[in-house]
Design an enzyme around this catalytic site. Sequence first.
Site, PDB file in Angstrom:
ATOM      1  N   CYS A  10      16.878   0.117 -13.192  1.00  0.00           N
ATOM      2  CA  CYS A  10      16.894  -0.921 -14.223  1.00  0.00           C
ATOM      3  C   CYS A  10      17.813  -0.621 -15.391  1.00  0.00           C
ATOM      4  O   CYS A  10      18.036  -1.492 -16.219  1.00  0.00           O
ATOM      5  CB  CYS A  10      15.478  -1.219 -14.698  1.00  0.00           C
ATOM      6  SG  CYS A  10      14.750   0.105 -15.659  1.00  0.00           S
ATOM      7  N   GLU A  22       7.071   3.643  -1.353  1.00  0.00           N
ATOM      8  CA  GLU A  22       8.445   3.480  -0.882  1.00  0.00           C
ATOM      9  C   GLU A  22       8.843   2.001  -0.834  1.00  0.00           C
ATOM     10  O   GLU A  22       9.926   1.624  -1.296  1.00  0.00           O
ATOM     11  CB  GLU A  22       8.521   4.084   0.517  1.00  0.00           C
ATOM     12  CG  GLU A  22       9.895   4.557   0.893  1.00  0.00           C
ATOM     13  CD  GLU A  22       9.908   5.000   2.344  1.00  0.00           C
ATOM     14  OE1 GLU A  22       8.930   5.628   2.783  1.00  0.00           O
ATOM     15  OE2 GLU A  22      10.893   4.682   3.019  1.00  0.00           O
ATOM     16  N   ASP A  80       0.817  -1.211   0.000  1.00  0.00           N
ATOM     17  CA  ASP A  80       0.000   0.000   0.000  1.00  0.00           C
ATOM     18  C   ASP A  80       0.855   1.267   0.000  1.00  0.00           C
ATOM     19  O   ASP A  80       0.365   2.325   0.324  1.00  0.00           O
ATOM     20  CB  ASP A  80      -0.954   0.000   1.203  1.00  0.00           C
ATOM     21  CG  ASP A  80      -0.197  -0.079   2.526  1.00  0.00           C
ATOM     22  OD1 ASP A  80       1.051  -0.173   2.490  1.00  0.00           O
ATOM     23  OD2 ASP A  80      -0.843  -0.034   3.574  1.00  0.00           O
ATOM     24  N   CYS A 106      16.807   5.781 -15.305  1.00  0.00           N
ATOM     25  CA  CYS A 106      16.368   5.020 -14.128  1.00  0.00           C
ATOM     26  C   CYS A 106      17.555   4.297 -13.487  1.00  0.00           C
ATOM     27  O   CYS A 106      18.247   3.520 -14.141  1.00  0.00           O
ATOM     28  CB  CYS A 106      15.288   4.020 -14.531  1.00  0.00           C
ATOM     29  SG  CYS A 106      14.777   3.002 -13.162  1.00  0.00           S
ATOM     30  N   CYS A 113      -0.720  31.792   3.530  1.00  0.00           N
ATOM     31  CA  CYS A 113      -1.455  32.799   4.307  1.00  0.00           C
ATOM     32  C   CYS A 113      -2.864  32.308   4.655  1.00  0.00           C
ATOM     33  O   CYS A 113      -3.398  32.639   5.707  1.00  0.00           O
ATOM     34  CB  CYS A 113      -1.488  34.134   3.568  1.00  0.00           C
ATOM     35  SG  CYS A 113      -2.265  34.012   1.972  1.00  0.00           S
TER      36      CYS A 113
HETATM   37  N1  LIG Z   1       7.379  -2.451   4.233  1.00  0.00           N
HETATM   38  C1  LIG Z   1       6.435  -3.376   4.369  1.00  0.00           C
HETATM   39  N2  LIG Z   1       6.753  -4.616   4.743  1.00  0.00           N
HETATM   40  C2  LIG Z   1       5.794  -5.553   4.910  1.00  0.00           C
HETATM   41  N3  LIG Z   1       4.479  -5.321   4.710  1.00  0.00           N
HETATM   42  C3  LIG Z   1       4.103  -4.099   4.330  1.00  0.00           C
HETATM   43  C4  LIG Z   1       5.058  -3.053   4.136  1.00  0.00           C
HETATM   44  N4  LIG Z   1       4.389  -1.932   3.755  1.00  0.00           N
HETATM   45  C5  LIG Z   1       3.081  -2.268   3.715  1.00  0.00           C
HETATM   46  N5  LIG Z   1       2.891  -3.557   4.058  1.00  0.00           N
HETATM   47  C6  LIG Z   1       1.621  -4.288   4.151  1.00  0.00           C
HETATM   48  O1  LIG Z   1       0.938  -4.232   2.919  1.00  0.00           O
HETATM   49  C7  LIG Z   1      -0.450  -4.463   3.180  1.00  0.00           C
HETATM   50  C8  LIG Z   1      -1.250  -3.604   2.237  1.00  0.00           C
HETATM   51  O2  LIG Z   1      -2.600  -3.959   2.361  1.00  0.00           O
HETATM   52  P1  LIG Z   1      -3.809  -2.924   2.276  1.00  0.00           P
HETATM   53  O3  LIG Z   1      -3.576  -1.994   1.166  1.00  0.00           O
HETATM   54  O4  LIG Z   1      -5.062  -3.705   2.264  1.00  0.00           O
HETATM   55  O5  LIG Z   1      -3.597  -2.093   3.610  1.00  0.00           O
HETATM   56  P2  LIG Z   1      -4.219  -2.266   5.051  1.00  0.00           P
HETATM   57  O6  LIG Z   1      -3.289  -1.544   5.977  1.00  0.00           O
HETATM   58  O7  LIG Z   1      -4.528  -3.684   5.373  1.00  0.00           O
HETATM   59  O8  LIG Z   1      -5.598  -1.507   4.889  1.00  0.00           O
HETATM   60  P3  LIG Z   1      -6.021  -0.056   5.410  1.00  0.00           P
HETATM   61  O9  LIG Z   1      -4.842   0.850   5.158  1.00  0.00           O
HETATM   62  O10 LIG Z   1      -7.204   0.276   4.562  1.00  0.00           O
HETATM   63  O11 LIG Z   1      -6.313  -0.241   6.863  1.00  0.00           O
HETATM   64  C9  LIG Z   1      -0.686  -4.121   4.637  1.00  0.00           C
HETATM   65  O12 LIG Z   1      -1.106  -5.276   5.314  1.00  0.00           O
HETATM   66  C10 LIG Z   1       0.658  -3.630   5.122  1.00  0.00           C
HETATM   67  O13 LIG Z   1       0.952  -4.035   6.428  1.00  0.00           O
HETATM   68 ZN   LIG Z   2      13.533   1.506 -14.252  1.00  0.00          ZN
END
Ligand SMILES: Nc1ncnc2c1ncn2[C@@H]1O[C@H](COP(=O)(O)OP(=O)(O)OP(=O)(O)O)[C@@H](O)[C@H]1O
Ligand SMILES: [Zn+2]
Length: 685
Positions: free
Chosen positions: A422, A124, A121, A419, A178
């Site tokens: 890659c 980064e 989600d 990039c 502002c």
């Molecule tokens: N760096 C990371 N390492 C491991 N897991 C990750 C990392 N970043 C994000 N995630 C996981 O990716 C998943 C993305 O799922 P989703 O988009 O459904 O988010 P969610 O947190 O479960 O939902 P919401 O944000 O709506 O509460 C999450 O469970 C989150 O913990």
């Molecule tokens: Zn690339």
Amino acid sequence: MSLGRINQLLFGKEFLNYLNEINILLIGVGGIGCEVLKVLQQFKVKSLHILDLDTIEVSNLNRQFLFRKHHRGHFKAHVARDVLKQEYPDMNIISYNSNIKDAQFGLKFFKNFQLVIMALDNQETRSFVNKQCMILNIPLIDAGTTGYKGQSFILKRGETRCYDCFPRSENKKTYPACTIRTLPEKPVHCIIWAKYLYTVLFNEKLEDDDDSNLLQDIAKYIEGENHTDLEKGQYLFKAIFETDVNRQKEGEDNQKFQHLKVLVREELEGKLDKSQDYLHRQDLKFLQSTHTEEVYMDIFIKSFEHLIKEKRQKSCVPFEKDDNLCMKFITAACNLRCIVFSIPLQTQFQVKEVAGNIVPAIASTNSIVSAIEITETIKLLQRQFYNNPQKYKNRELYIQNDIKTKILDAKPGNFNPNCMSCNQNLLPHIIYCDFNKVTLGEFINSELRSKAMQDEDDDEGNDDNKLVNFSISSGQFIIYEEDEYQEEDEQEQNEAKRQKLISEIFKDFSDSRVVVTNEDNNSIHQTYLFCHIENHKIPGLDIVRQEKNPNNTVTWKTVIAQSDTVNKDEEQKKQEEEEQNKKNYKEVKGDDKNNNTLEILDSDSEDDLVICEDNDNPSQGAAEKEKSKQSNGKQPHSETDVSSLNQKRKAVQEISDGGAMQIIDDSDDEIIFEDQQDNKKLKVD
Ligand SMILES: Nc1ncnc2c1ncn2[C@@H]1O[C@H](COP(=O)(O)OP(=O)(O)OP(=O)(O)O)[C@@H](O)[C@H]1O
Ligand SMILES: [Zn+2]
């Protein structure tokens, strides 16, 4: 008909057997991850590794169907594993409750997989995973949703653009300063102001904010030691909602501010129902309604008291949309400002949505995108199995989940020639080391300086390659700069930085990839990727150089095990290093367990330097080994040679083990590793 039989009819027995041999990594077990898992469990892959850093919340349950109410608070990855294991006990599923960016998941971990699926989600983390997969040439599949929109892509080095090639849209809405600071008109202006206030109070050093007298006064008061936290909270309230509002009403430009309401704490205290604990109320009724100014005043002061205490302990309390205290403070501050400026009030839910940049997750968009991601996964695996890129083309799929769901099937867009992830020419050299044992200075001395010395010896007088003035940066941050005209104090600072361990350097930087820039001609000298290996057997640095073959794919040609730094006095070490630099060895043929031949010959080319290191005997340095090789002349079949060659082979094989690379040519004048995906066969004399 059983599911196994249906799969056999759909995909063929051979393809299903092929799946038995592959390891897949799924990162993220949220909305998309759960759906993907549901399908993946049907295929008996060799091993399925799943990873998520988060725990289950009630708000996840509407779409993350592997989880039930009683799982609340438990780790997503482990619960998903247990639920699937209950249903399919034979499944080889391994779960990690971790952040994929943790040091333990470097290239060494990624190498084990033939396919990586992202169900994340945030950009980064996607970018981090993308970099690992591009370096190792592991096919990667991504999917994501934002409300009613979604997308899924195959990302494969050399075939599609990678995740970092995509232009990043800066969707952030901006507001004039502002409006935010002086004359807000809408609730959103007050939410942004409240979030800003939170940041300067609990996340930064207040006196750094030099454009506001008000905040400087507040800073002096609340960072002093003569008042209790309650008094500081009361002072803050008075300063912002009484004194400053009066100042605006009485100022030069007072016409605009006549309608402002002044909030006086002593008056509001009189109206407050003191028996209520508003600060800790978390019920929906409370969170979804707006409240009176005295309630917000009470929450404002009490949440301040808690947060300032926490700041003293932790030195900073970052904004966190899921933290009750943080959201209570921001909601109260926002609404008090709304009251001052006669702007409609906001519930805590509404404030959280805006302050946390939350776009609600739509279960149906999730399902559609997950279905597409899994279809793309199967397509990619089929293509690898049947080796038919024409039939199974790469696409970029975009979804608009309106009344009529639309899927836009687009050809992959163009590579970004700049990039760093890659572009073959910018691929990093990989450095394996124990971050807690190696210093920045060691890296600079053993890699950059020796390289610079070689460049200075350049007979063609090619000045461009010389590395005298250089900088090392990670993302937009400069880690280290060196130039020949540095002042004494700058040199001292550099010396201190060189003493720092790599672990200390990367504490401040999320990305362990660094770019070394030649400041003389402002060109990228080389990129490096540091991979942490705890208790790495070889003390010092272990560098893998990536080079290209004529087909423009990366070959992994040289392993340099460097700097046996333990138990040696400096002088001896220097001598040995010099000797080491003079000698060039080239690997041609030799014996291994399977009677394949391996021998060492001299070479003229600096690039082909290969130094063997005995992994099992770290106290024996590279140079000592060179000596022992020398004393044996060029006869490769002495016991020492064979053992050290086998060690090297082992080390090299370790790099290629289980991953996308394997030895393809051992017979020529160098060992070459080629990508499995390019379908080259293992060829050993
Ligand atoms: N760096 C990371 N390492 C491991 N897991 C990750 C990392 N970043 C994000 N995630 C996981 O990716 C998943 C993305 O799922 P989703 O988009 O459904 O988010 P969610 O947190 O479960 O939902 P919401 O944000 O709506 O509460 C999450 O469970 C989150 O913990
Ligand atoms: Zn690339």
